[in-house]
Motif scaffolding. Structure first.
Motif, PDB file in Angstrom:
ATOM      1  N   LEU A 239      34.792 -66.227  48.679  1.00 12.88           N
ATOM      2  CA  LEU A 239      34.577 -65.763  50.050  1.00 12.88           C
ATOM      3  C   LEU A 239      34.648 -66.959  50.993  1.00 12.88           C
ATOM      4  N   VAL A 240      35.455 -66.834  52.039  1.00  6.67           N
ATOM      5  CA  VAL A 240      35.515 -67.860  53.081  1.00  6.67           C
ATOM      6  C   VAL A 240      35.373 -67.177  54.432  1.00  6.67           C
ATOM      7  N   ILE A 241      34.359 -67.588  55.167  1.00  4.59           N
ATOM      8  CA  ILE A 241      34.157 -67.101  56.536  1.00  4.59           C
ATOM      9  C   ILE A 241      34.228 -68.319  57.456  1.00  4.59           C
ATOM     10  N   LYS A 242      35.076 -68.250  58.447  1.00  2.00           N
ATOM     11  CA  LYS A 242      35.170 -69.334  59.430  1.00  2.00           C
ATOM     12  C   LYS A 242      34.917 -68.755  60.817  1.00  2.00           C
ATOM     13  N   HIS A 243      33.943 -69.313  61.509  1.00  2.00           N
ATOM     14  CA  HIS A 243      33.567 -68.847  62.847  1.00  2.00           C
ATOM     15  C   HIS A 243      33.344 -67.344  62.853  1.00  2.00           C
ATOM     16  N   GLY A 244      32.691 -66.870  61.800  1.00  2.00           N
ATOM     17  CA  GLY A 244      32.306 -65.471  61.746  1.00  2.00           C
ATOM     18  C   GLY A 244      33.362 -64.515  61.241  1.00  2.00           C
ATOM     19  N   LYS A 245      34.593 -64.988  61.051  1.00  2.00           N
ATOM     20  CA  LYS A 245      35.678 -64.108  60.581  1.00  2.00           C
ATOM     21  C   LYS A 245      35.956 -64.374  59.121  1.00  2.00           C
ATOM     22  N   ARG A 246      36.011 -63.303  58.359  1.00  2.00           N
ATOM     23  CA  ARG A 246      36.333 -63.470  56.934  1.00  2.00           C
ATOM     24  C   ARG A 246      37.835 -63.716  56.798  1.00  2.00           C
TER      25      ARG A 246
ATOM     26  N   LYS B  58      29.192 -86.030  64.830  1.00  2.00           N
ATOM     27  CA  LYS B  58      28.337 -85.714  65.982  1.00  2.00           C
ATOM     28  C   LYS B  58      28.499 -84.266  66.444  1.00  2.00           C
ATOM     29  N   VAL B  59      28.666 -83.374  65.468  1.00  2.00           N
ATOM     30  CA  VAL B  59      28.764 -81.947  65.782  1.00  2.00           C
ATOM     31  C   VAL B  59      27.738 -81.153  64.981  1.00  2.00           C
ATOM     32  N   ASP B  60      26.674 -81.817  64.532  1.00  2.00           N
ATOM     33  CA  ASP B  60      25.691 -81.147  63.680  1.00  2.00           C
ATOM     34  C   ASP B  60      24.880 -80.103  64.435  1.00  2.00           C
ATOM     35  N   GLN B  61      24.983 -80.066  65.752  1.00  2.79           N
ATOM     36  CA  GLN B  61      24.322 -78.986  66.484  1.00  2.79           C
ATOM     37  C   GLN B  61      25.041 -77.664  66.295  1.00  2.79           C
ATOM     38  N   ASP B  62      26.292 -77.725  65.830  1.00  3.44           N
ATOM     39  CA  ASP B  62      27.100 -76.518  65.678  1.00  3.44           C
ATOM     40  C   ASP B  62      27.573 -76.266  64.251  1.00  3.44           C
ATOM     41  N   TYR B  63      27.592 -77.301  63.410  1.00  2.43           N
ATOM     42  CA  TYR B  63      28.197 -77.189  62.085  1.00  2.43           C
ATOM     43  C   TYR B  63      27.320 -77.855  61.024  1.00  2.43           C
ATOM     44  N   GLY B  64      27.694 -77.650  59.771  1.00  2.00           N
ATOM     45  CA  GLY B  64      27.133 -78.428  58.677  1.00  2.00           C
ATOM     46  C   GLY B  64      26.062 -77.759  57.849  1.00  2.00           C
ATOM     47  N   THR B  65      25.374 -76.773  58.404  1.00  2.00           N
ATOM     48  CA  THR B  65      24.336 -76.061  57.658  1.00  2.00           C
ATOM     49  C   THR B  65      24.396 -74.570  58.002  1.00  2.00           C
ATOM     50  N   ILE B  66      23.785 -73.783  57.141  1.00  2.80           N
ATOM     51  CA  ILE B  66      23.624 -72.361  57.438  1.00  2.80           C
ATOM     52  C   ILE B  66      22.254 -72.202  58.069  1.00  2.80           C
ATOM     53  N   SER B  67      22.255 -72.188  59.379  1.00  7.51           N
ATOM     54  CA  SER B  67      21.005 -72.069  60.135  1.00  7.51           C
ATOM     55  C   SER B  67      21.303 -71.436  61.489  1.00  7.51           C
ATOM     56  N   GLU B  68      20.254 -70.906  62.087  1.00  8.52           N
ATOM     57  CA  GLU B  68      20.394 -70.115  63.300  1.00  8.52           C
ATOM     58  C   GLU B  68      21.063 -70.912  64.422  1.00  8.52           C
ATOM     59  N   GLY B  69      21.997 -70.263  65.103  1.00  8.72           N
ATOM     60  CA  GLY B  69      22.657 -70.863  66.252  1.00  8.72           C
ATOM     61  C   GLY B  69      23.927 -71.615  65.946  1.00  8.72           C
ATOM     62  N   LYS B  70      24.204 -71.846  64.674  1.00  9.25           N
ATOM     63  CA  LYS B  70      25.405 -72.599  64.320  1.00  9.25           C
ATOM     64  C   LYS B  70      26.565 -71.656  64.038  1.00  9.25           C
ATOM     65  N   TYR B  71      27.759 -72.211  64.101  1.00  7.97           N
ATOM     66  CA  TYR B  71      28.930 -71.408  63.770  1.00  7.97           C
ATOM     67  C   TYR B  71      28.839 -70.913  62.327  1.00  7.97           C
ATOM     68  N   ALA B  72      29.287 -69.696  62.140  1.00 12.02           N
ATOM     69  CA  ALA B  72      29.236 -69.090  60.804  1.00 12.02           C
ATOM     70  C   ALA B  72      30.449 -69.544  60.008  1.00 12.02           C
ATOM     71  N   ASP B  73      30.357 -70.748  59.465  1.00 14.50           N
ATOM     72  CA  ASP B  73      31.318 -71.281  58.501  1.00 14.50           C
ATOM     73  C   ASP B  73      30.634 -71.237  57.140  1.00 14.50           C
ATOM     74  N   ILE B  74      31.014 -70.278  56.313  1.00 14.15           N
ATOM     75  CA  ILE B  74      30.266 -69.972  55.092  1.00 14.15           C
ATOM     76  C   ILE B  74      31.245 -69.688  53.961  1.00 14.15           C
ATOM     77  N   ILE B  75      30.925 -70.205  52.771  1.00 16.51           N
ATOM     78  CA  ILE B  75      31.711 -69.863  51.587  1.00 16.51           C
ATOM     79  C   ILE B  75      30.764 -69.355  50.499  1.00 16.51           C
ATOM     80  N   ALA B  76      31.338 -68.666  49.522  1.00 17.18           N
ATOM     81  CA  ALA B  76      30.537 -68.188  48.389  1.00 17.18           C
ATOM     82  C   ALA B  76      31.401 -68.152  47.141  1.00 17.18           C
ATOM     83  N   VAL B  77      30.763 -68.469  46.001  1.00 18.72           N
ATOM     84  CA  VAL B  77      31.432 -68.409  44.703  1.00 18.72           C
ATOM     85  C   VAL B  77      30.536 -67.667  43.718  1.00 18.72           C
TER      86      VAL B  77
END
Length: 446
Positions: free
Chosen positions: A437-444, A402-421
């Protein structure tokens, strides 16, 4: 140069290129974006991040990168939301002897073991995880230290101690028995008051139906989801009757498939759309890959699981794994393995929403490796669509918690939790074993 600029320049020079304090906007540019929703990937993507949130998603040529932004090239890479692992055990880390581990290290769970496990998960690209079973105070404290940025790790959702009929001897710190309806309610209330995120219920078939129902009803009263073991058919039957929200595992029995009556109950519950999805975390990798690891134990020497552990504990874990084929924990696994794909297929066709989770921390299963191994089995052994497997590790876990308003996808308004390979992860899911690459809450962080 004024004082402000001097300070910014000093911080930039002394802290390093991956943490540039003079630039609050980051731009990930050029990679193929798998956004977590399960749709067609976006080529030549641009993702803009301001502080800890995603502000815009688009493509090169249509989304402008602001002047002064820190540009991170993702050319040649697959970019996706940070992974979730919905079934980890931070208090253990691959040791083969639970009894020895608990007696020897319980006083180090909070200060050493759980922080080490969390850090390993984060370096593996897991930016959110559900920890299912540990002493209550340690669970809350480690979660909160991560959230405050005091120690590195994924965003953690904790259950604290299991709820079951009778705690196994020597495990009372992280397994709470219940004796009657009033006690069941009191135990759940104590967990809720302490601030847990989820209630874990096991051996519900050994409780009275009234006790088991009281656990679920009390949890739901506090807005907490309930996860329930599904090792035995009767555990599933009881769990479905009392309203468990998410089942864990495909079962440790060697029965060839789930009984017909259970499949009918699952299908009936899945059809009740007003109640939301019925979630299931199969955790198949540990059983499926056991014989491979036993026969080819070189992967046990991977130093990635050493991160954060003192040499004495590393030696203890390594010594416990000296004879992989002798572990009592896995002796029935070769009999159970042929049932996994059939049960997985039944769940896939039943209407449940399956989630990536691993049981990470069980013997020979390390937090630095388990999550990508689970995805690999789903895709390469069981033929699961890789886009949907990634969705089961990103979008759906956020919905389940129940936190999909903030997490789970790369979309506007959500926390920047992003990985890349580097490379095409949809063709080679095993690329996730080495996240670049691992970014959690906008910090690499990697």
């Amino acid at each position: 140069m004024n004082i402000k600029n001097l300070i910014i320049t000093f911080l930039s020079l002394t802290i390093g290129s991956t943490l540039v304090f003079s630039q609050t906007t980051k731009a990930l540019v050029g990679g193929t974006l798998i956004d977590g929703f399960g749709g067609v990937p976006i080529r030549n993507s641009v993702i803009l991040i301001e502080n800890d949130k995603i502000t815009a998603v688009g493509q090169v040529g249509s989304l402008e990168v602001p002047a002064g932004a820190e540009v991170i090239s993702t050319e040649g890479m697959s970019v996706m939301p940070g992974l979730w692992d919905m079934h980890v055990h931070l208090m253990i880390n691959g040791h083969s002897d639970y009894d020895h581990w608990d007696k020897t290290y319980i006083d180090l769970f909070e200060s050493v073991i759980m922080p080490s496990s969390a850090h390993q998960l984060l370096m593996a690209g897991v930016t959110s995880a559900r920890d299912l079973g540990a002493p209550l105070e340690a669970s809350i404290n480690v979660r909160d230290k991560i959230n405050r940025g005091e120690i590195p790790g994924p965003t953690i959702y904790v259950s604290g101690p299991f709820i079951q009929k009778t705690a196994y001897p020597g495990t009372e710190a992280f397994r709470w028995g219940v004796n009657g309806v009033a006690d069941a309610k009191a135990k759940v209330k104590k967990l809720a008051d302490a601030g847990v995120d989820v209630i874990k219920l096991i051996d519900q078939d050994q409780m009275t139906l009234e006790e088991a129902q009281a656990v679920v009803d009390e949890a739901h009263k506090y807005g907490l989801p309930v996860v329930g073991h599904s090792h035995r058919p009767e555990e599933i039957r009881v769990g479905l009757k009392i309203g468990v929200d998410c089942f864990e595992h495909t079962g440790l029995s060697s029965a060839p498939e789930y009984p017909e009556d259970i499949m009918l109950m699952i299908q009936e519950r899945s059809a009740q759309m007003n109640r939301g999805p019925l979630f299931w975390t199969p955790t198949v990798e540990g059983l499926y890959n056991y014989e491979s690891v036993r026969n080819n134990p070189e992967k046990l020497d991977d130093p990635s699981w050493h991160l954060g552990l003192p040499d004495s504990i590393i030696r203890d874990i390594r010594a416990s794994l000296r004879y992989p084929g002798r572990m009592s924990y896995f002796q029935l696994t070769p009999v159970r393995k042929p049932t996994l794909e059939r049960k997985f297929s039944q769940l896939k066709q039943s209407g449940v929403v399956m989630l990536i989770g691993t049981d990470s921390g069980i013997p020979m299963k390390f937090h630095s490796q388990s999550t990508w191994n689970e995805l690999d089995v789903w895709v390469n052994e069981f033929g699961y669509d890789p886009l949907l497997a990634i969705k089961a590790a990103t979008y759906w876990p956020a919905v389940a918690m129940k936190v999909d308003q903030d997490y789970g996808t790369i979309s506007e308004g959500k926390y920047a939790d992003i990985i890349a390979v580097r490379g095409d992860v949809l063709r080679h899911i095993s690329l996730l074993q080495d996240v670049d690459l691992v970014i959690k809450h906008g910090k690499r962080v990697k």
